[in-house]
Design a protein around this motif. Structure first.
Motif, PDB file in Angstrom:
ATOM      1  N   ASP A  20       5.429  47.722  31.397  1.00 28.07           N
ATOM      2  CA  ASP A  20       4.964  48.601  29.935  1.00 28.07           C
ATOM      3  C   ASP A  20       6.385  49.812  30.029  1.00 28.07           C
ATOM      4  O   ASP A  20       7.148  50.256  31.200  1.00 28.07           O
ATOM      5  CB  ASP A  20       4.267  49.832  30.049  1.00 28.07           C
ATOM      6  N   THR A  21       7.043  49.700  28.672  1.00 33.63           N
ATOM      7  CA  THR A  21       9.065  50.793  29.084  1.00 33.63           C
ATOM      8  C   THR A  21       8.636  51.774  29.861  1.00 33.63           C
ATOM      9  O   THR A  21       9.260  52.474  30.422  1.00 33.63           O
ATOM     10  CB  THR A  21       9.610  50.022  27.607  1.00 33.63           C
ATOM     11  N   ASP A  40      14.917  29.513  20.396  1.00 34.73           N
ATOM     12  CA  ASP A  40      13.211  29.295  20.532  1.00 34.73           C
ATOM     13  C   ASP A  40      12.226  30.751  20.911  1.00 34.73           C
ATOM     14  O   ASP A  40      11.442  30.772  21.419  1.00 34.73           O
ATOM     15  CB  ASP A  40      12.443  27.728  21.331  1.00 34.73           C
ATOM     16  N   ALA A  41      13.147  30.967  20.940  1.00 33.99           N
ATOM     17  CA  ALA A  41      12.708  32.946  21.114  1.00 33.99           C
ATOM     18  C   ALA A  41      13.034  33.785  21.003  1.00 33.99           C
ATOM     19  O   ALA A  41      14.128  34.282  19.855  1.00 33.99           O
ATOM     20  CB  ALA A  41      13.105  33.489  22.845  1.00 33.99           C
ATOM     21  N   ASP A  42      11.851  34.991  19.997  1.00 31.71           N
ATOM     22  CA  ASP A  42      11.892  35.868  18.974  1.00 31.71           C
ATOM     23  C   ASP A  42      12.242  37.294  19.690  1.00 31.71           C
ATOM     24  O   ASP A  42      11.187  37.399  21.119  1.00 31.71           O
ATOM     25  CB  ASP A  42      11.270  36.060  17.988  1.00 31.71           C
ATOM     26  N   VAL A  43      12.519  38.145  19.486  1.00 38.39           N
ATOM     27  CA  VAL A  43      12.043  39.360  20.222  1.00 38.39           C
ATOM     28  C   VAL A  43      11.231  39.503  19.617  1.00 38.39           C
ATOM     29  O   VAL A  43       9.763  39.334  18.889  1.00 38.39           O
ATOM     30  CB  VAL A  43      12.901  40.437  18.795  1.00 38.39           C
ATOM     31  N   THR A  44      10.777  40.652  21.347  1.00 45.63           N
ATOM     32  CA  THR A  44       8.615  40.691  20.809  1.00 45.63           C
ATOM     33  C   THR A  44       8.617  42.488  21.398  1.00 45.63           C
ATOM     34  O   THR A  44       8.870  43.083  20.390  1.00 45.63           O
ATOM     35  CB  THR A  44       8.476  40.732  22.541  1.00 45.63           C
ATOM     36  N   ALA A  45       9.759  42.961  22.256  1.00 44.51           N
ATOM     37  CA  ALA A  45      10.083  44.383  22.059  1.00 44.51           C
ATOM     38  C   ALA A  45      11.215  45.244  23.137  1.00 44.51           C
ATOM     39  O   ALA A  45      10.936  44.556  24.152  1.00 44.51           O
ATOM     40  CB  ALA A  45       8.779  45.382  22.069  1.00 44.51           C
ATOM     41  N   TYR A  46      11.149  45.577  23.092  1.00 41.06           N
ATOM     42  CA  TYR A  46      11.782  46.515  23.683  1.00 41.06           C
ATOM     43  C   TYR A  46      13.473  45.210  23.934  1.00 41.06           C
ATOM     44  O   TYR A  46      14.365  46.669  24.755  1.00 41.06           O
ATOM     45  CB  TYR A  46      12.040  47.005  24.993  1.00 41.06           C
ATOM     46  N   GLU A  47      14.299  44.797  23.613  1.00 38.80           N
ATOM     47  CA  GLU A  47      15.336  44.133  23.559  1.00 38.80           C
ATOM     48  C   GLU A  47      16.332  44.858  23.360  1.00 38.80           C
ATOM     49  O   GLU A  47      16.637  45.504  22.277  1.00 38.80           O
ATOM     50  CB  GLU A  47      15.729  42.808  22.730  1.00 38.80           C
ATOM     51  N   PRO A  48      17.114  45.147  23.855  1.00 37.10           N
ATOM     52  CA  PRO A  48      18.465  45.991  23.290  1.00 37.10           C
ATOM     53  C   PRO A  48      19.444  45.592  22.017  1.00 37.10           C
ATOM     54  O   PRO A  48      19.701  43.551  22.391  1.00 37.10           O
ATOM     55  CB  PRO A  48      19.666  45.673  24.470  1.00 37.10           C
ATOM     56  N   ILE A  49      19.776  46.742  21.609  1.00 39.95           N
ATOM     57  CA  ILE A  49      20.744  45.900  20.462  1.00 39.95           C
ATOM     58  C   ILE A  49      22.322  46.289  20.563  1.00 39.95           C
ATOM     59  O   ILE A  49      22.582  47.080  21.173  1.00 39.95           O
ATOM     60  CB  ILE A  49      20.668  46.421  18.717  1.00 39.95           C
ATOM     61  N   TRP A  50      22.987  45.067  20.594  1.00 32.07           N
ATOM     62  CA  TRP A  50      24.873  45.554  21.104  1.00 32.07           C
ATOM     63  C   TRP A  50      25.534  45.501  19.972  1.00 32.07           C
ATOM     64  O   TRP A  50      25.247  44.707  19.077  1.00 32.07           O
ATOM     65  CB  TRP A  50      24.970  44.105  22.148  1.00 32.07           C
ATOM     66  N   CYS A  64      15.269  47.019  19.998  1.00 31.23           N
ATOM     67  CA  CYS A  64      13.971  46.318  19.230  1.00 31.23           C
ATOM     68  C   CYS A  64      12.635  47.135  18.973  1.00 31.23           C
ATOM     69  O   CYS A  64      12.001  47.587  20.560  1.00 31.23           O
ATOM     70  CB  CYS A  64      14.190  45.447  19.287  1.00 31.23           C
ATOM     71  N   THR A  65      11.809  47.056  18.461  1.00 34.39           N
ATOM     72  CA  THR A  65       9.951  47.883  18.839  1.00 34.39           C
ATOM     73  C   THR A  65       9.514  46.627  18.484  1.00 34.39           C
ATOM     74  O   THR A  65       8.335  46.696  19.437  1.00 34.39           O
ATOM     75  CB  THR A  65      10.298  48.865  17.684  1.00 34.39           C
ATOM     76  N   SER A  66       9.722  45.940  17.420  1.00 34.04           N
ATOM     77  CA  SER A  66       9.409  44.150  17.756  1.00 34.04           C
ATOM     78  C   SER A  66      10.127  43.484  16.846  1.00 34.04           C
ATOM     79  O   SER A  66      11.324  43.642  16.180  1.00 34.04           O
ATOM     80  CB  SER A  66       7.103  44.684  16.688  1.00 34.04           C
ATOM     81  N   GLY A  67       9.244  42.351  16.855  1.00 37.99           N
ATOM     82  CA  GLY A  67       9.476  41.318  15.955  1.00 37.99           C
ATOM     83  C   GLY A  67       8.980  40.376  15.768  1.00 37.99           C
ATOM     84  O   GLY A  67       8.009  39.747  16.516  1.00 37.99           O
ATOM     85  N   GLY A  68       9.441  38.637  15.855  1.00 33.00           N
ATOM     86  CA  GLY A  68       8.914  37.561  15.264  1.00 33.00           C
ATOM     87  C   GLY A  68       9.825  36.332  14.670  1.00 33.00           C
ATOM     88  O   GLY A  68      10.695  37.395  14.257  1.00 33.00           O
TER      89      GLY A  68
END
Ligand SMILES: Cc1cc2nc3c(=O)[nH]c(=O)nc-3n(C[C@H](O)[C@H](O)[C@H](O)COP(=O)(O)OP(=O)(O)OC[C@H]3O[C@@H](n4cnc5c(N)ncnc54)[C@H](O)[C@@H]3O)c2cc1C
Length: 805
Positions: A57-58, A729-739, A748-752
């Motif tokens: 958990d972040t 083959d992998a989508d954003v889930t949460a907290y990935e950095p945006i460059w 990111c907050t969520s994705g899919g």
């Protein structure tokens, strides 16, 4: 002994002392800690003293970072030593999956300001030479990892608290806690009674017993835990003699953590044949003793460790430390105001007191002194469990958590212990239709429906899972025909009475609708943070239904009750009002076929009482799928009859059931945020776009108004945006950095995956001045930077014609 105090903290372990220190740090000096024996007399004295930032958990990871950085401050304030060894630590990855997880963690650390680093096996061999790197794919190095002296650190917190005015009473056992009518407490001890405005339960191993004195069940359980300290190890002695220190090594495959101890090593295990301790209660005479050595249960772990750290096999055992410590069902602490209680606070179930104790103390003190915390604390809020929690549920969940402590935590993973527990009347019907189940707040909820010979199990993965095809099928059914699922897993509240409208106007930032209409509204904290995202349905001038997140029931009820007005009757009806939602272009025809009332004139955001089939229902025209849709609520005993009506009417329209996976894909088409992802106390209404639902025109001083107005005038600095991602083959889930331009500018907050648009979609924050259609960024998914474009036009029904039509 002092007989009155603003706060009585019960328990002088590392957590109680940290709470006491942080209360003084934030300005409350009339505070007191009561300890039945000496300080550290619970789990604290026998801890291995290790600390680390890594946490799934972040927000917990950020608080662990705070805790670790605090120790220097404590040393400076008190002049005492915490026995700090900032030796760094490496977590090993024995396969690609684990390495993916570590890379995802590393990515999150970028915007958290944590300087972790992905390392190769060769680098690991250099950094941590006692490690046999055979089969190791890589690792994550954290320079902040280290260890300390548990007793010295606890006493440093205590001294710092005393310097801030706090009192500490040792050899003073609390035997009763009795509440006075004004909400204050008589804390009865063997040395007399203390009258306290607030109580903090920091009873650690005895937190259950301390809670029971006030009639509260704390969902935690002690587990036995063992670590071994060796005699001198020549490899370690050589490092020390050369002026160095060996770092920590976490070997998740071996479920072990290892560090230098003196001139030897210390290794602890989270073994599979683990044992819960003191099932029926912690004995009051326990405290300074250890549990008998138990090598049988760690036999396999030791054999594994001999291979990973060959030096261990040659070393003699100097001592074995075997003691209990407590866990909540999900392994995170239980912190905050206890739901249903006045002036009673929790600081319990802290299983890693030396990684988390500082953050727990800070958050609790902010909550008590300032009324709210500086960040979203839901992951450790004691309100994340509901009234349904029992020791029978807690125990198997705690065992599972202990066993999975070092397992890979996948974003789509569903943990099996203590399930199925709570089910709706639809359970066997959906199960017969191939439901693949998930659990939300203890409730079984279909994630998707397997067909034919598709497996009834979703493979846990960081990449697209085997639920992909089923989810695509369900999304297609909704967008082309009509889909159905339950609304049981919505949090629902009934608000009635002469004061209902005025209360809603004050507690919600948005407009309260007129009879027969719905409105969407954020709920704000006094500081303007998002603490709820509600739909209000006006059933009559004195009757409203609220819907929000199912998992936040205790959290929301606590807030409602803390802010209640006269003339308002409030009831949590989440588990007594149930029903279905139907969505898709054929939804109206299905509903019409089930009722004699004319629904053709029912507008978007209308609500009506209708008889649907045989059931008396509340029907509202709204759908989180963003499609033409209806939420149809009934009471629990009518649910199956309502199902029979809707399902049989749906047959000629190719109706399909759909689950949460499809729901989350469908909402992405419209960029709809979800609670605790896009909408949480970490964010404000203006940052997330929910400010469009704030009614600044209403002549009411609603909670959070001043803060919201200030933000409206100044404008937010970041903005929630949608992105189309060139994912693999992998989508954003949460907290990935945006460059952007070689720097991390957001996360990111969520994705899919949008199955409708066949695109990978992410939601996330970027600086407001960059939030323009077409902005080209990169989003780091599993260590790989993927091109992404900011998009502003929804991927389905951009003009809302279908949803509103
Ligand atoms: C073998 C082992 C190794 C560990 N290693 C680590 C590690 O490396 N790193 C890490 O971070 N964590 C580690 N831990 C966990 C760590 O020990 C706990 O997280 C931490 O000690 C919890 O502290 P606490 O203050 O919540 O509870 P406790 O230490 O249990 O303190 C509770 C206190 O409350 C007092 N109390 C209870 N009831 C009453 C009452 N009625 N009246 C007055 N006083 C009362 C008790 O006497 C006790 O002193 C380890 C635990 C074990 C068992």
């Amino acid at each position: 002994m002092k007989t009155t105090t603003r706060v009585a903290v019960i328990g002088g372990g590392v957590v109680g002392c940290s709470v006491l220190y942080h209360l003084t740090k934030l300005g409350w000096s009339d505070v007191m800690l009561i300890e039945r024996s000496e300080l550290t007399s619970g789990s604290t004295w026998h801890a291995a003293g290790g600390f680390h930032t890594l946490n799934g958990d972040t927000n917990m990871a950020a608080l662990q970072g705070y805790t670790i950085k605090l120790y220097r401050e404590l040393e400076e304030i008190t002049g005492m030593s915490c026995g700090l060894h900032h030796v760094g630590g490496v977590t090993l990855a024995e396969d690609q999956e684990r390495f993916d997880m570590l890379k995802a963690e590393r990515a999150k650390h970028r915007f958290m300001g944590l300087e972790t680093e992905i390392v190769s096996p060769e680098e690991i061999a250099k950094i941590a030479p006692v490690t046999n790197i055979d089969g190791i794919v890589g690792g994550l190095y954290d320079p902040l990892d280290g260890h300390l002296d548990p007793s010295g650190t606890t006493h440093a917190y205590a001294k710092a608290a005393r310097m801030g005015g706090a009192t500490i009473e040792t050899h003073c056992k609390v035997v009763e806690t009795n509440q006075r009518p004004d909400g204050s407490w008589d804390v009865v001890t063997n040395k007399g009674t203390v009258h306290a405005e607030h109580i903090v339960n920091a009873g650690g191993l005895w937190a259950r017993e301390v809670g029971a004195m006030a009639g509260v069940y704390f969902p935690l359980h002690p587990m036995e835990h063992q670590y071994i300290v060796t005699d001198e190890v020549p490899e370690i002695a050589a490092i020390i003699d050369a002026g160095g220190e060996h770092p920590h090594v976490m070997d998740p495959a071996g479920e072990s953590y290892l560090r230098q101890e003196g001139r030897g090593l210390c290794i602890g295990f989270y073994e599979q044949p683990c044992k819960p301790w003191a099932v029926d209660g912690t004995p009051w005479d326990f405290g300074h003793e250890l549990l008998p050595d138990d090598f049988d249960k760690i036999e396999d772990s030791i054999a594994f460790a001999y291979n990973r750290f060959p030096a261990l096999e040659r070393a003699g055992v100097k001592s074995v430390i075997h003691g209990p410590f407590t866990f909540a069902p999900d392994g995170n602490p239980l912190v905050g105001p206890v739901p249903g209680m006045r002036n009673y606070w929790s600081a319990c179930a802290v299983m890693a007191g030396f990684s988390q104790g500082g953050g727990v103390g800070l958050m609790l003190a902010q909550w008590m002194v300032e009324g709210e915390c500086e960040r979203d604390t839901f992951a450790m809020d004691c309100a994340r469990f509901g009234y349904w929690i029992t020791p029978g549920y807690t125990r198997p969940k705690v065992i599972e958590n202990y066993q999975k402590r070092f397992s890979i935590a996948y974003p789509n993973e569903e943990l099996p212990a203590a399930r199925p527990f709570r089910t709706t009347p639809m359970y066997d019907i959906f199960d017969g239709m191939g439901a693949v189940w998930g659990a939300q707040y203890g409730l079984e909820v279909p994630n998707y429906f397997a067909e034919g010979d598709e497996p009834r199990y979703e493979t846990p993965s960081f990449r697209r899972s085997n639920a992909f095809d089923a989810t695509a099928r369900e999304v297609k059914a909704v967008r082309e025909n009509v889909g159905i699922n339950e609304v049981h897993n919505f949090g629902k509240y009934l608000v009635k009475g002469t004061g209902a409208r005025a209360w809603l106007d004050r507690i919600m930032a948005g407009r309260v609708p007129q009879v027969g209409r719905l409105s969407l509204t954020p709920m704000l904290s006094p500081k303007g943070r998002l603490i709820g995202d509600f739909t209000i349905s006006c059933l009559s001038e004195e009757e409203f239904q609220l819907t929000a997140s199912y998992g936040s029931q205790a959290y929301h009820m606590r807030w409602f009750l803390q802010n209640m007005d006269d003339g308002v009757h409030l009831e949590n009806i989440s588990d007594t009002r149930t029903g279905f939602q139907i969505a898709g272009p054929k939804a109206r025809e299905v509903l019409q076929a089930c009722t004699r009332s004319d629904v053709s004139d029912m507008r978007f955001m209308d609500v009506r009482r209708l008889t649907v089939g045989m059931a008396d229902c509340i029907v509202q025209r709204v759908s989180y799928t963003g499609d033409l849709g209806y939420e149809i609520y009934c009471d629990l005993p009518s649910q199956r009859a309502l199902w029979d009506s809707l399902w049989s009417a749906g047959q000629e329209h190719s109706m399909k059931p759909f689950g949460m996976r499809a729901m989350m894909s469908l909402r992405l088409d419209k960029f709809f945020g979800s609670w605790l992802s896009e909408f949480s106390p970490d964010y404000t209404a203006a940052e997330t776009g929910l400010d469009r639902f704030i009614s600044f025109r209403k002549d009411v001083d609603f909670i959070g108004r001043t803060a919201a107005e200030a933000e409206r005038d100044a404008g937010p600095s970041r903005k929630l945006c949608a992105f189309e991602v060139d994912a693999d083959d992998a989508d954003v889930t949460a907290y990935e950095p945006i460059w952007l331009d070689g720097a991390v500018v957001g996360f990111c907050t969520s994705g899919g995956y949008s199955h409708h648009a066949q695109k990978s979609v992410a939601l996330g924050f970027v600086p407001v001045e960059r939030a323009q259609e077409g902005l080209e960024v990169e989003i780091e998914i599993l260590g790989s930077r993927r091109r992404a474009r900011l998009i502003t036009s929804p991927l389905f029904d951009a003009d809302g014609a279908r949803m509103r039509g």
